[in-house]
Design a protein around this motif. Structure first.
Motif, PDB file in Angstrom:
ATOM      1  N   THR A  49       0.864  -1.176   0.000  1.00  0.00           N
ATOM      2  CA  THR A  49       0.000   0.000   0.000  1.00  0.00           C
ATOM      3  C   THR A  49       0.898   1.224   0.000  1.00  0.00           C
ATOM      4  O   THR A  49       1.809   1.340   0.825  1.00  0.00           O
ATOM      5  N   PHE A  50       0.659   2.130  -0.949  1.00  0.00           N
ATOM      6  CA  PHE A  50       1.470   3.340  -1.043  1.00  0.00           C
ATOM      7  C   PHE A  50       0.608   4.541  -0.680  1.00  0.00           C
ATOM      8  O   PHE A  50      -0.483   4.703  -1.219  1.00  0.00           O
ATOM      9  N   LYS A  51       1.108   5.353   0.236  1.00  0.00           N
ATOM     10  CA  LYS A  51       0.392   6.563   0.613  1.00  0.00           C
ATOM     11  C   LYS A  51       1.187   7.751   0.087  1.00  0.00           C
ATOM     12  O   LYS A  51       2.312   7.977   0.506  1.00  0.00           O
ATOM     13  N   LEU A  52       0.574   8.463  -0.852  1.00  0.00           N
ATOM     14  CA  LEU A  52       1.285   9.564  -1.504  1.00  0.00           C
ATOM     15  C   LEU A  52       0.590  10.889  -1.206  1.00  0.00           C
ATOM     16  O   LEU A  52      -0.635  10.947  -1.145  1.00  0.00           O
ATOM     17  N   HIS A  53       1.387  11.938  -1.021  1.00  0.00           N
ATOM     18  CA  HIS A  53       0.804  13.254  -0.760  1.00  0.00           C
ATOM     19  C   HIS A  53       1.153  14.243  -1.861  1.00  0.00           C
ATOM     20  O   HIS A  53       0.341  15.073  -2.246  1.00  0.00           O
ATOM     21  N   LEU A  54       2.371  14.162  -2.356  1.00  0.00           N
ATOM     22  CA  LEU A  54       2.818  15.135  -3.352  1.00  0.00           C
ATOM     23  C   LEU A  54       3.163  14.491  -4.686  1.00  0.00           C
ATOM     24  O   LEU A  54       2.874  15.030  -5.741  1.00  0.00           O
ATOM     25  N   ILE A  55       3.807  13.349  -4.604  1.00  0.00           N
ATOM     26  CA  ILE A  55       4.292  12.716  -5.834  1.00  0.00           C
ATOM     27  C   ILE A  55       3.141  11.974  -6.506  1.00  0.00           C
ATOM     28  O   ILE A  55       2.447  11.189  -5.864  1.00  0.00           O
ATOM     29  N   PRO A  56       2.893  12.236  -7.807  1.00  0.00           N
ATOM     30  CA  PRO A  56       1.821  11.536  -8.504  1.00  0.00           C
ATOM     31  C   PRO A  56       2.035  10.021  -8.506  1.00  0.00           C
ATOM     32  O   PRO A  56       3.181   9.544  -8.479  1.00  0.00           O
ATOM     33  N   SER A  57       0.912   9.278  -8.547  1.00  0.00           N
ATOM     34  CA  SER A  57       1.035   7.820  -8.455  1.00  0.00           C
ATOM     35  C   SER A  57       1.700   7.208  -9.689  1.00  0.00           C
ATOM     36  O   SER A  57       2.063   6.026  -9.667  1.00  0.00           O
ATOM     37  N   GLY A  58       1.917   8.002 -10.729  1.00  0.00           N
ATOM     38  CA  GLY A  58       2.680   7.539 -11.899  1.00  0.00           C
ATOM     39  C   GLY A  58       4.060   7.035 -11.505  1.00  0.00           C
ATOM     40  O   GLY A  58       4.657   6.210 -12.203  1.00  0.00           O
ATOM     41  N   ILE A  59       4.580   7.485 -10.387  1.00  0.00           N
ATOM     42  CA  ILE A  59       5.924   7.104  -9.929  1.00  0.00           C
ATOM     43  C   ILE A  59       6.031   5.586  -9.737  1.00  0.00           C
ATOM     44  O   ILE A  59       7.114   5.022  -9.780  1.00  0.00           O
ATOM     45  N   LEU A  60       4.885   4.921  -9.558  1.00  0.00           N
ATOM     46  CA  LEU A  60       4.915   3.479  -9.302  1.00  0.00           C
ATOM     47  C   LEU A  60       5.279   2.675 -10.564  1.00  0.00           C
ATOM     48  O   LEU A  60       5.604   1.505 -10.481  1.00  0.00           O
ATOM     49  N   TYR A  61       5.202   3.320 -11.750  1.00  0.00           N
ATOM     50  CA  TYR A  61       5.591   2.649 -12.997  1.00  0.00           C
ATOM     51  C   TYR A  61       6.963   3.154 -13.439  1.00  0.00           C
ATOM     52  O   TYR A  61       7.177   4.373 -13.516  1.00  0.00           O
ATOM     53  N   ASP A  62       7.852   2.232 -13.790  1.00  0.00           N
ATOM     54  CA  ASP A  62       9.193   2.644 -14.199  1.00  0.00           C
ATOM     55  C   ASP A  62       9.199   3.467 -15.479  1.00  0.00           C
ATOM     56  O   ASP A  62      10.058   4.308 -15.689  1.00  0.00           O
ATOM     57  N   SER A  63       8.188   3.215 -16.344  1.00  0.00           N
ATOM     58  CA  SER A  63       8.191   3.900 -17.641  1.00  0.00           C
ATOM     59  C   SER A  63       7.517   5.269 -17.591  1.00  0.00           C
ATOM     60  O   SER A  63       7.416   5.942 -18.609  1.00  0.00           O
ATOM     61  N   CYS A  64       7.036   5.667 -16.425  1.00  0.00           N
ATOM     62  CA  CYS A  64       6.274   6.911 -16.338  1.00  0.00           C
ATOM     63  C   CYS A  64       7.074   7.967 -15.572  1.00  0.00           C
ATOM     64  O   CYS A  64       7.688   7.667 -14.560  1.00  0.00           O
ATOM     65  N   CYS A  65       7.053   9.192 -16.090  1.00  0.00           N
ATOM     66  CA  CYS A  65       7.757  10.278 -15.404  1.00  0.00           C
ATOM     67  C   CYS A  65       6.723  11.152 -14.679  1.00  0.00           C
ATOM     68  O   CYS A  65       5.717  11.541 -15.267  1.00  0.00           O
ATOM     69  N   SER A  66       6.959  11.449 -13.419  1.00  0.00           N
ATOM     70  CA  SER A  66       6.030  12.273 -12.635  1.00  0.00           C
ATOM     71  C   SER A  66       6.559  13.701 -12.552  1.00  0.00           C
ATOM     72  O   SER A  66       7.745  13.914 -12.318  1.00  0.00           O
ATOM     73  N   VAL A  67       5.642  14.649 -12.747  1.00  0.00           N
ATOM     74  CA  VAL A  67       6.057  16.053 -12.739  1.00  0.00           C
ATOM     75  C   VAL A  67       5.251  16.829 -11.705  1.00  0.00           C
ATOM     76  O   VAL A  67       4.022  16.745 -11.685  1.00  0.00           O
ATOM     77  N   ILE A  68       5.943  17.564 -10.861  1.00  0.00           N
ATOM     78  CA  ILE A  68       5.283  18.468  -9.922  1.00  0.00           C
ATOM     79  C   ILE A  68       5.435  19.859 -10.521  1.00  0.00           C
ATOM     80  O   ILE A  68       6.532  20.409 -10.581  1.00  0.00           O
TER      81      ILE A  68
END
Ligand code: IMP
Length: 423
Positions: A49-68
């Motif tokens: 279970t991942f609890k995220l506040h700032l980082i988009p959940s895209g971070i869970l996939y290696d091929s996806c880049c998350s942008v704030i």
């Protein structure tokens, strides 16, 4: 090129984290465009279970880049902690997978203290903020005295800009050591430096190269500082239009606006809520739905689905399709109510959301009762498997709103998802 905006159609906590996670598979970039660590996403993958506040959940996939992106207010200590927690859970977090806007405003200790001081002073009219300093950070941004991520990288600039802020509102001169704050925040800046980019340039280059992008709103439409139940709102704009401002992307680039709607309704914090249930049904929804804040742990207020709110959200966001979440929480109810209209104190029937909070607060909900179902739907993966009354509930929402329902979520896991539903 596919560029989608994903927004919450209620008071937040609609389950956007799970939907972003599902859509992020095969998506190149997931972008956060407003809010801060007042948000909380819980995403369940396998046993984790991942609890995220700032980082988009895209971070869970290696091929996806998350942008704030620039519209977010960033607490640097919180993001560094979140990066560490993800790494400890086996997720790779590196500068090719995470980008942070150089011009996002920063949340300082001053903002957190102001948040609780302002809330304490509100007496009768408490908002019930998350206490994370969000409102005061946006206050300084709009007052043009904010600190931006790029300021953390230059010690002298940081000190000069900090001195410009009105620290006297919170501290007396002897209470704080500005050099200590400068050292601490410059230190955070140096740790974040490899991740810092011109995020508008970065995202637009990706779009122009034909990449797929999801822009993810935090909170929900009714918490929008313009379109929500002001003043019981957050201090940013979760609505879809704000994605353009908060990420520096032109409106013509956006193809679809996906609304995430919970099959019932919740709210955390203060403010009116017409379909709120104070009885055993409210308690049941809270328990079955696990309706406790991811950020603050507060029990969420629960009620029946409000279609007047949903219709309003569809209008102010320009929603083109809906993802309905937590339908399984309604399993076992004999009858399910949906609010189709409001009745004012003068007996007038409204089918549009009233912008005057006094009117909204005094309205009674007008319900339609739909039959419930006794089956456990949490393992169903095809629309045809659903009991007739669950299908009818979904179709009722689609026909009331005139918007397609493209996905129904029936549990926290990725596989507990039904795709392509109504026409
Ligand atoms: P703030 O965003 O901390 O200033 O809080 C303002 C209001 O928005 C309060 O009622 C909070 O409970 C609510 N709020 C902020 N973030 C979220 C969220 O992610 N989900 C639900 N409510 C939220």
């Amino acid at each position: 090129m596919t560029v989608y905006v994903l927004v919450g159609t209620q008071w937040g906590d609609e389950g956007k984290g799970k939907i972003t996670d599902i859509l992020a598979e095969g998506t190149d970039y997931v972008v956060r465009y407003q809010g801060g660590n007042n948000a909380g996403h819980t995403v369940c993958v396998g046993e984790s279970t991942f609890k995220l506040h700032l980082i988009p959940s895209g971070i869970l996939y290696d091929s996806c880049c998350s942008v704030i992106a620039n519209g977010v207010v960033l607490d640097p200590a919180v993001i560094l902690q979140e990066m560490e927690t993800l790494r400890a859970q086996g997720i790779s977090v590196n500068p090719s997978k995470l980008k942070i806007s150089s011009i996002a405003n920063v949340i300082l200790p001053l903002h957190r203290q102001l948040d609780s001081k302002q809330e304490a002073k509100r007496h009768q009219e408490k908002i019930g903020t998350t206490g994370k300093g969000i409102g005061p950070a946006y206050m300084h941004k709009v007052a043009r005295t904010g600190i931006r991520v790029q300021d953390l990288l230059k010690k002298e600039t940081l000190k000069k800009k900090l001195l410009r802020q009105n620290w006297g509102e919170v501290y007396s001169e002897s209470d704080y050591d500005i050099d200590q704050v400068v050292d601490e925040y410059h230190g955070y800046g140096m740790q974040l430096k490899p991740y810092v980019v011109d995020s508008s340039l970065f995202i637009n280059e990706a779009i122009n190269a034909g990449k797929s992008v999801i822009m993810e709103g935090a909170q929900g439409t009714l918490l929008d500082v313009d379109h929500g139940t002001y003043p019981y709102v957050t201090s940013s704009n979760p609505v879809a239009g704000a994605a353009c401002v908060g990420a520096g992307v032109g409106p013509h680039k956006i193809e679809k606006v996906i609304g995430v709607t919970k099959a019932y309704l919740t709210r955390v914090g203060e403010g009116p809520f017409t379909t709120e249930l104070h009885d055993e049904f409210g308690e049941l929804l809270r328990k079955k739905g696990g309706e406790f804040g991811t950020t603050t742990g507060r029990p969420r207020r629960c009620g029946w689905l409000d279609l007047v709110v949903l219709k309003y959200a569809i209008r102010v966001n320009g929603i083109t399709e809906i993802c309905l979440t937590k339908l399984d929480v309604l399993d076992g109810l004999e009858s399910i109510k949906v609010c189709t209209h409001y009745k004012t104190v003068d007996g007038e029937l409204l089918d549009e959301f009233p912008l005057d909070l006094d009117v909204y607060s005094s309205c009674e909900p007008v319900y339609e009762a739909l039959p419930g179902w006794s089956e456990d739907i949490s393992q169903m993966t095809d629309f045809s498997e659903l009991p007739a009354s669950a299908k009818a509930y979904v179709e009722y929402i689609a026909s009331y709103t005139g918007v397609q329902i493209k996905m129904v979520s029936v549990g926290t896991r990725r596989r507990q998802t039904i795709h392509l539903i109504t026409r």
